[in-house]
Design a protein around this motif. Structure first.
Motif, short mmCIF file in Angstrom:
data_model
loop_
_atom_site.label_atom_id
_atom_site.label_comp_id
_atom_site.label_asym_id
_atom_site.label_seq_id
_atom_site.Cartn_x
_atom_site.Cartn_y
_atom_site.Cartn_z
N ASN A 175 0.83 -1.20 0.00
CA ASN A 175 0.00 0.00 0.00
C ASN A 175 0.87 1.26 0.00
OD1 ASN A 175 -1.77 2.05 1.97
ND2 ASN A 175 -2.93 0.97 0.42
N MET A 176 1.95 1.25 0.79
CA MET A 176 2.86 2.39 0.84
C MET A 176 3.59 2.58 -0.48
SD MET A 176 2.34 3.59 3.83
CE MET A 176 0.66 3.05 3.58
N LEU A 177 3.92 1.48 -1.16
CA LEU A 177 4.55 1.58 -2.48
C LEU A 177 3.61 2.25 -3.48
CD1 LEU A 177 6.38 -1.88 -2.93
CD2 LEU A 177 7.40 0.35 -2.48
N LEU A 178 2.31 1.93 -3.40
CA LEU A 178 1.32 2.54 -4.29
C LEU A 178 1.25 4.05 -4.06
CD1 LEU A 178 -0.94 2.20 -6.40
CD2 LEU A 178 -2.54 1.83 -4.50
N VAL A 179 1.21 4.46 -2.79
CA VAL A 179 1.17 5.89 -2.46
C VAL A 179 2.42 6.59 -2.98
CG1 VAL A 179 1.15 7.58 -0.58
CG2 VAL A 179 -0.27 5.53 -0.42
N SER A 180 3.58 5.98 -2.73
CA SER A 180 4.84 6.59 -3.17
C SER A 180 4.91 6.69 -4.69
CB SER A 180 6.02 5.75 -2.66
OG SER A 180 5.99 5.63 -1.26
N PHE A 181 4.43 5.66 -5.39
CA PHE A 181 4.41 5.68 -6.85
C PHE A 181 3.55 6.82 -7.36
CE2 PHE A 181 2.37 4.11 -10.83
CZ PHE A 181 3.50 4.13 -11.64
N GLY A 182 2.38 7.02 -6.74
CA GLY A 182 1.49 8.10 -7.14
C GLY A 182 2.13 9.47 -6.93
N VAL A 183 2.83 9.64 -5.79
CA VAL A 183 3.48 10.92 -5.50
C VAL A 183 4.62 11.19 -6.48
CG1 VAL A 183 4.84 12.20 -3.79
CG2 VAL A 183 2.83 10.91 -3.07
N VAL A 184 5.35 10.15 -6.87
CA VAL A 184 6.44 10.30 -7.84
C VAL A 184 5.89 10.77 -9.18
CG1 VAL A 184 8.16 9.06 -9.22
CG2 VAL A 184 8.03 8.68 -6.75
N ILE A 185 4.79 10.18 -9.62
CA ILE A 185 4.17 10.59 -10.89
C ILE A 185 3.69 12.03 -10.79
CG2 ILE A 185 2.17 10.22 -12.40
CD1 ILE A 185 2.39 7.26 -11.87
N SER A 186 3.06 12.37 -9.68
CA SER A 186 2.58 13.73 -9.48
C SER A 186 3.74 14.73 -9.49
CB SER A 186 1.82 13.83 -8.15
OG SER A 186 1.30 15.11 -7.95
N SER A 187 4.86 14.37 -8.87
CA SER A 187 6.04 15.25 -8.85
C SER A 187 6.62 15.42 -10.25
CB SER A 187 7.10 14.68 -7.90
OG SER A 187 6.60 14.54 -6.59
N TYR A 188 6.62 14.33 -11.00
CA TYR A 188 7.14 14.38 -12.37
C TYR A 188 6.31 15.32 -13.25
CZ TYR A 188 8.87 12.83 -16.93
OH TYR A 188 9.41 12.80 -18.19
N GLY A 189 5.02 15.40 -12.94
CA GLY A 189 4.13 16.26 -13.73
C GLY A 189 4.07 17.69 -13.25
N GLU A 190 4.79 18.01 -12.15
CA GLU A 190 4.77 19.37 -11.61
C GLU A 190 5.55 20.32 -12.52
OE1 GLU A 190 4.15 22.67 -9.14
OE2 GLU A 190 3.10 20.76 -9.38
N ILE A 191 4.90 21.38 -12.98
CA ILE A 191 5.54 22.34 -13.89
C ILE A 191 6.63 23.13 -13.17
CG2 ILE A 191 5.16 24.40 -15.29
CD1 ILE A 191 2.36 23.36 -15.89
N HIS A 192 6.29 23.64 -11.98
CA HIS A 192 7.22 24.47 -11.22
C HIS A 192 7.89 23.66 -10.10
CE1 HIS A 192 5.51 27.84 -13.37
NE2 HIS A 192 4.31 27.53 -12.94
N PHE A 193 8.44 22.50 -10.47
CA PHE A 193 9.07 21.63 -9.47
C PHE A 193 10.31 22.32 -8.91
CE2 PHE A 193 12.02 18.32 -8.13
CZ PHE A 193 11.22 17.57 -7.29
N ASN A 194 10.42 22.31 -7.57
CA ASN A 194 11.55 22.93 -6.89
C ASN A 194 12.10 21.94 -5.86
OD1 ASN A 194 12.76 24.55 -4.50
ND2 ASN A 194 12.70 26.06 -6.16
#
Length: 372
Positions: free
Chosen positions: A136-155
């Motif tokens: 379950n934690m791997l699923l959450v982490s995977f989702g956050v990684v994808i969301s971070s990759y899609g962040e336009i103004h990633f810092n």
């Protein structure tokens, strides 16, 4: 027709969601150089802690709304100080992240909270490394990684601040559960502020003195009393609203409300702050992470139910043995159990949210917390 009890519950949930969203948006507006331009997150956090400590002191020592708990030096040194240190750290890092990344992306990163809490609980020995929770934690982490990759103004700096704040908050939650349970100490929202807020203020003074004070130029600081007073008041009211909701519904309900609040906050932030652009990858990644969060809440709720059931069974067996020993009939045994109302075996819930109350709470704990 909707009952008065249900209407009041919905009202409390609405107040919680409004205050929770409002505090986050308000903090972003105050700290952002593009808006109010008060880029001093530690100073703002110290204002919150100082205000909370003052209100708690007035309520306990002057108005005597509640009585202080019996606090020894040992309990203060071994429980209050470490909890306050991590509480101060989580607020410091979390508020600093507003200077670098958007509110929407911060909310997406906060989906990592169950992951951080699970890791800290395993390391501290309060939870076991289970396959279902790990996946379950791997699923959450995977989702956050994808969301971070899609962040336009990633810092990177802002992301590191936010993730560090999340892990500091997770460690605080686990330590609170371990230390306060071990000492048998229960605190209500007012007494928790009374003891923890001043200590957190002291811990915040160190990074403030080293990092923010040297660069402060009084002539360039915008200080508006009513803005800072209302901001601190909203933060204080949020802490009380969380306890009201938990006391009326339960920790699982506030978790579900927290998920709804996150979606509302992401949508609102993109309207209020135009720089908070949201991409399709952001939404997809966050949706995946939320599926993991919901599943985590479901698994933990099942754990609580099973622990309560086993606890009730043990008490029933114990009462039955007692009734046989003293020659009591079944009615006497049942009446002796009826007064508990199923609460004595209540599990200490950890509320996972960025504006989490200073202490974990459950309906059972809350009902016993005056004066704690």
């Amino acid at each position: 027709m909707i009952s008065k009890h249900l209407l009041l519950t919905y009202l409390y949930l609405l107040v919680y969601i409004t205050l929770s969203s409002g505090v986050i948006l308000y903090n972003k507006w105050v700290l952002s150089p593009k808006y109010f331009n008060f880029p001093l997150p530690i100073t703002l956090t110290m204002i919150h802690m100082g205000f909370s400590a003052f209100v708690a002191f007035v309520l306990i020592r002057v108005l005597k709304v509640v009585s202080p708990v019996k606090m020894t030096f040992e309990i203060y040194a071994t429980c209050v100080i470490p909890i306050s240190a991590f509480f101060a750290a989580s607020l410091w890092f979390g508020n600093t992240a507003y200077l670098f990344i958007s509110v929407a992306f911060i909310q997406m990163l906060k989906a990592l909270m169950p992951v951080a809490t699970f890791i800290m609980a395993v390391l501290c020995g309060t939870d076991k490394l289970r396959c279902d929770l790990f996946l379950n934690m791997l699923l959450v982490s995977f989702g956050v990684v994808i969301s971070s990759y899609g962040e336009i103004h990633f810092n990177v700096v802002g992301t590191v601040y936010q993730v560090t704040g999340i892990f500091a908050e997770a460690l605080r939650l686990v330590l609170t559960q371990v230390l306060l349970q071990k000492k048998g100490l229960t605190l209500n929202p007012i007494t928790s502020l009374y003891y923890i807020a001043p200590c957190s203020f002291v811990f915040l003074f160190v990074p403030w003195y080293l990092l923010e004070m040297p660069g402060i130029e009084v002539s360039q600081i915008r200080f508006n009393f009513w803005i800072f007073f209302s901001n601190a008041l909203c933060a204080l009211a949020l802490n009380f609203s969380i306890f009201l909701v938990i006391g009326r519904t339960g920790a699982v309900t506030i978790r579900v409300a927290g998920v709804l609040k996150d979606w509302i906050l992401i949508a609102l932030s993109s309207v209020i702050f135009p720089e908070s652009a949201i991409t399709k990858l952001n939404i997809i990644g966050y949706a995946i992470a939320l599926c993991g969060v919901v599943m985590y809440n479901y698994l933990k709720a099942n754990d609580v139910r099973s622990s309560q059931t086993s606890g009730d069974s043990e008490r029933a067996a114990k009462d039955l043995r007692s009734s046989n020993m003293y020659g009591l009939d079944d009615n006497s045994s049942n009446s002796s159990m009826g007064g508990k109302n199923g609460r004595s075996g209540s599990h200490l819930e950890v509320v996972i949210d960025e504006e989490v109350p200073l202490i974990p709470a459950s309906k059972g704990l809350l009902s016993r917390s005056k004066p704690s």
